[in-house]
Motif scaffolding. Sequence first.
Motif, short mmCIF file in Angstrom:
data_model
loop_
_atom_site.label_atom_id
_atom_site.label_comp_id
_atom_site.label_asym_id
_atom_site.label_seq_id
_atom_site.Cartn_x
_atom_site.Cartn_y
_atom_site.Cartn_z
N UNK A 4 -30.81 -2.58 -32.21
CA UNK A 4 -31.52 -3.98 -31.86
C UNK A 4 -32.29 -2.68 -30.49
N UNK A 5 -31.84 -2.04 -30.08
CA UNK A 5 -32.06 -1.45 -28.26
C UNK A 5 -32.17 -0.21 -28.62
N UNK A 6 -31.26 0.65 -29.55
CA UNK A 6 -31.54 2.10 -29.50
C UNK A 6 -29.91 2.63 -28.94
N UNK A 7 -29.19 1.94 -28.83
CA UNK A 7 -28.02 2.15 -28.37
C UNK A 7 -28.77 2.53 -27.00
N UNK A 8 -29.75 1.98 -26.47
CA UNK A 8 -30.30 2.97 -25.03
C UNK A 8 -29.76 1.05 -23.73
N UNK A 9 -28.00 0.41 -24.66
CA UNK A 9 -27.64 -0.02 -23.24
C UNK A 9 -26.51 0.02 -22.99
N UNK A 10 -25.67 -0.37 -22.07
CA UNK A 10 -24.25 -0.20 -21.85
C UNK A 10 -23.37 -1.55 -21.86
N UNK A 11 -22.70 -1.83 -22.91
CA UNK A 11 -22.17 -2.76 -23.25
C UNK A 11 -20.52 -3.17 -22.96
N UNK A 12 -20.28 -4.44 -22.13
CA UNK A 12 -18.99 -4.45 -21.93
C UNK A 12 -18.50 -6.18 -23.23
N UNK A 52 -16.02 -10.64 -14.51
CA UNK A 52 -17.55 -9.18 -14.83
C UNK A 52 -18.23 -9.52 -14.05
N UNK A 53 -18.88 -10.77 -14.78
CA UNK A 53 -20.18 -10.95 -13.68
C UNK A 53 -20.48 -10.76 -11.79
N UNK A 54 -19.05 -11.46 -11.61
CA UNK A 54 -19.51 -11.00 -10.19
C UNK A 54 -19.38 -10.17 -9.00
N UNK A 55 -18.42 -8.92 -10.02
CA UNK A 55 -18.23 -7.19 -9.51
C UNK A 55 -19.54 -6.23 -10.55
N UNK A 56 -19.91 -7.14 -12.06
CA UNK A 56 -21.15 -6.21 -12.14
C UNK A 56 -21.84 -6.64 -12.59
N UNK A 57 -23.21 -5.41 -13.11
CA UNK A 57 -24.70 -5.36 -13.75
C UNK A 57 -24.91 -5.71 -15.14
N UNK A 58 -25.13 -6.93 -15.43
CA UNK A 58 -25.05 -7.84 -16.69
C UNK A 58 -26.91 -8.36 -16.91
N UNK A 59 -27.50 -7.86 -17.83
CA UNK A 59 -28.97 -8.82 -17.82
C UNK A 59 -28.53 -9.44 -18.76
#
Length: 208
Positions: A20-28, A39-46
């Motif tokens: 969907x996003x053409x691999x232009x995203x980081x996945x955790x 992980x939401x407390x320590x990282x940036x998640x959209x």
Amino acid sequence: MIADDHVLVRKGLAMLVKDVFFSNCKIDFADNGEEVLSKLKTGTVDMLITDINMPDTNSLEMVTQAIALVPKLRILIVSVNPENIFGPRFLKAGAHGYICKTASDEETSEAIRSVGSGKRYITDELSRHFAEIFLNGSPDNPFDALSKREFEVTTLLLKGYGALEIANTLSINHSTASSYKFRVFEKLGIKNVLELDRLAKQFYIIEG
């Protein structure tokens, strides 16, 4: 972030996200609600794509807490639970979309695309459910009469939790948990957990 306690599901969803996003995203990844919140407390998640049946996870409360931590977080629920019953509750809790795991890859990709772009995603089945409520009132489902907290207690009772375990899970005292259990039984017109299990299967709250 993709949260599910099954590795194959996480990998499958990751493939769809990259398409969907053409691999232009980081996945955790996370495999339970506690890990999601940590992980939401320590990282940036959209965006959070999450199941609602993970170990040691009160999913409705997790959604509420997740949004409190990241107010602009976009949440898509991907679950085996019937969307006409669970979808409205999670949408009210703040999720942006709800889709069943039985949906096609195309539909799931569309849900990911919509929620990822900040829109809500409502399936055709859930749209029909909302239309039915608008035109004819609430459907004859006794579980719809339960409040958010009562529904949370119900799902824990169906997992075999006793009042003490429910109190610990929901961070309430034992007497409050017992009161919620009594109110659930009263609203549903049942006397014990065995009757609750039968009613839950009748209205597809659980499989059976």
